[in-house]
Design an enzyme around this catalytic site. Structure first.
Site, PDB file in Angstrom:
ATOM      1  N   ARG A  80      25.499  12.340  41.670  1.00 33.70           N
ATOM      2  CA  ARG A  80      25.236  13.696  41.635  1.00 33.70           C
ATOM      3  C   ARG A  80      25.535  14.442  42.988  1.00 33.70           C
ATOM      4  NH1 ARG A  80      19.885  16.181  39.142  1.00 33.70           N
ATOM      5  NH2 ARG A  80      19.262  15.549  41.151  1.00 33.70           N
ATOM      6  N   LYS A 183      23.670  20.539  43.353  1.00 33.97           N
ATOM      7  CA  LYS A 183      22.336  20.894  44.161  1.00 33.97           C
ATOM      8  C   LYS A 183      22.658  21.480  45.522  1.00 33.97           C
ATOM      9  CE  LYS A 183      17.770  18.269  43.880  1.00 33.97           C
ATOM     10  NZ  LYS A 183      17.202  19.374  43.497  1.00 33.97           N
ATOM     11  N   GLU A 219      17.328  27.602  33.049  1.00 34.19           N
ATOM     12  CA  GLU A 219      16.273  26.378  33.449  1.00 34.19           C
ATOM     13  C   GLU A 219      15.228  27.196  34.535  1.00 34.19           C
ATOM     14  OE1 GLU A 219      17.833  23.617  36.283  1.00 34.19           O
ATOM     15  OE2 GLU A 219      19.164  24.592  37.053  1.00 34.19           O
TER      16      GLU A 219
HETATM   17  N1  PLP Z   1      17.071  21.645  38.036  1.00 30.57           N
HETATM   18  C1  PLP Z   1      16.810  22.244  39.363  1.00 30.57           C
HETATM   19  C2  PLP Z   1      17.243  23.589  39.846  1.00 30.57           C
HETATM   20  C3  PLP Z   1      16.607  21.185  40.281  1.00 30.57           C
HETATM   21  O1  PLP Z   1      16.153  21.506  41.641  1.00 30.57           O
HETATM   22  C4  PLP Z   1      15.958  19.888  39.634  1.00 30.57           C
HETATM   23  C5  PLP Z   1      15.430  18.735  40.785  1.00 30.57           C
HETATM   24  O2  PLP Z   1      15.987  18.141  41.079  1.00 30.57           O
HETATM   25  C6  PLP Z   1      16.074  19.502  38.446  1.00 30.57           C
HETATM   26  C7  PLP Z   1      16.617  20.597  37.669  1.00 30.57           C
HETATM   27  C8  PLP Z   1      15.758  18.203  38.112  1.00 30.57           C
HETATM   28  O3  PLP Z   1      16.511  17.212  38.400  1.00 30.57           O
HETATM   29  P1  PLP Z   1      16.159  15.683  38.265  1.00 30.57           P
HETATM   30  O4  PLP Z   1      15.743  15.440  37.206  1.00 30.57           O
HETATM   31  O5  PLP Z   1      17.424  15.219  38.434  1.00 30.57           O
HETATM   32  O6  PLP Z   1      15.108  15.755  39.391  1.00 30.57           O
HETATM   33  C1  COI Z   2      13.293  17.657  42.918  1.00 30.29           C
HETATM   34  O1  COI Z   2      12.536  17.456  41.720  1.00 30.29           O
HETATM   35  O2  COI Z   2      13.654  16.486  43.382  1.00 30.29           O
HETATM   36  C2  COI Z   2      13.901  18.834  43.222  1.00 30.29           C
HETATM   37  O3  COI Z   2      14.604  18.723  44.205  1.00 30.29           O
HETATM   38  C3  COI Z   2      13.000  20.391  43.003  1.00 30.29           C
HETATM   39  C4  COI Z   2      12.611  20.730  44.211  1.00 30.29           C
HETATM   40  C5  COI Z   2      11.828  20.262  45.176  1.00 30.29           C
HETATM   41  C6  COI Z   2      13.626  21.385  44.907  1.00 30.29           C
END
Ligand code: PLP
Ligand code: COI
Length: 339
Positions: A80, A183, A219
């Site tokens: 990612r 991200k 989201e």
């Molecule tokens: N959506 C956003 C905007 C986020 O910042 C995060 C955090 O990483 C997620 C979703 C969840 O992603 P993940 O499950 O890969 O941590």
């Molecule tokens: C995560 O879940 O790792 C995120 O990046 C969410 C937040 C701390 C930005």
């Protein structure tokens, strides 16, 4: 160091011993370097400062009952970060090197991996920034990859207890064909005003709608959304949300528990038919949603009145945590045990 009260940790920064860095110069990545400094010295015209050439990741390491340290799905975070880099024209960091850096930084800071059963984990924060100087809007020619760690507790104060979220149509975190799927720091900057307003009004987070029509669920600021109804796990299909690794994992677990999995557009009104609703992500894990207040339409959708998570959320939460900590076998190959 002073003794850490692991079970009282919140989701914050704590100094650890080392971070790992790597520089991209003359068209190639160098060797991984270990640093004990929390500081960076960078050029005043670096593109990360002016033009937002910055992407980050978030993943976790857990200590098992057996004392071993497990990192969850780091290859997915590595991939990612590459997608984020392509999205804002930065040099891509190789996935194998990403995994090596993660293993190294966790090993070097092993004393900060919280004990089994404390409810805390080691949060791993990789970062990639444009270092080269530019004044005209253009990508840098030099980059830096950095990864640090910090022990953390729950992201939302409530932990695994239902928390309220709100819908506000006056704000977007990303544009319809913008950077929502990657991200990058800009998405989080764009969410700060609405996030603060939500918090001031007692909400854990904002549930954003699709930025084009404001008709469908997108989201939350820091996490994906899912709902449960009629034995189905339903999560938004959208091209302005981050592809969450936690959500992807939960979809697999839900399927293997016999639930149907639907990844599709969810109209706001469909909230009225959901039996359970939750946020999910690395930091949020699963944070059940007690109610969603649509502040523009003056409507509330209530999912938990007794302060307890719904049964499916609870089952998914326990299953995910058990795999992450090694309490249950990992048939999916999601976990890397650090030797
Ligand atoms: N959506 C956003 C905007 C986020 O910042 C995060 C955090 O990483 C997620 C979703 C969840 O992603 P993940 O499950 O890969 O941590
Ligand atoms: C995560 O879940 O790792 C995120 O990046 C969410 C937040 C701390 C930005």
């Amino acid at each position: 160091m002073d003794a850490i009260n692991w079970s009282e940790l919140s989701f914050g920064y704590m100094k650890t011993d080392y971070n790992v860095r790597c520089y991209y110069r003359d068209g190639k990545w160098g060797e991984l370097e270990v640093s004990s400094s929390e500081l960076l010295t960078i050029h005043i015209a670096a593109t990360c400062l002016h033009y937002g050439q910055e992407a980050f990741e978030g993943l976790k390491a857990f200590r098992g009952k057996d004392g071993q340290v497990r990192v969850f799905r780091m290859d997915e975070n590595g991939k990612r970060l590459q997608a984020s880099s392509r999205g804002i024209v930065m040099a891509e960091f190789p996935v194998e090197k990403f995994e090596e850096a993660v293993r190294k930084v966790v090993k070097l800071n092993e004393r900060f991996v919280p004990p089994y059963g404390s409810g805390a984990s080691l949060y791993i924060r990789p970062l990639l920034i444009g270092l080269g100087a530019q004044v005209g809007v253009a990508p840098a020619s030099e980059y830096m990859f950095l990864v640090f760690v910090t022990p953390v507790g729950p992201y939302f104060k409530s932990g695994f207890k239902p928390a309220p979220v709100c819908i506000m149509r006056g704000y977007d975190r990303a544009a319809p064909l913008g950077t929502g799927t990657i991200k990058v720091g800009g998405n989080y900057a764009a969410s700060l005003v609405a996030g603060r307003k939500a918090q001031e009004n007692g909400y854990a987070a904002v549930l954003y709608l699709d930025p084009k029509e404001k008709k469908y669920l997108d989201e939350c600021g820091p996490a994906n959304f899912f709902g449960i109804k009629d034995n189905s796990y339903i999560t938004p299909g959208s091209n302005s949300i981050l592809p969450s690794i936690t959500n992807k994992s939960l979809q697999q677990l839900a399927k293997d528990m016999g639930l149907n999995v639907e990844r599709r557009s969810i109209e706001v009104e469909e909230l009225a038919t959901l039996e359970e609703a939750a946020e999910c992500g690395t930091a949020a894990v699963i944070t059940p949603i007690s109610q969603i207040d649509d502040l523009d339409e003056h409507k509330s959708y209530v999912f938990s009145k007794d302060g307890k998570p719904g049964p499916i959320c609870e089952k998914l939460y326990n299953k995910l945590k058990s795999i992450q900590c090694g309490d249950e076998p990992d048939p999916y190959g999601w976990v890397t045990i650090l030797q």
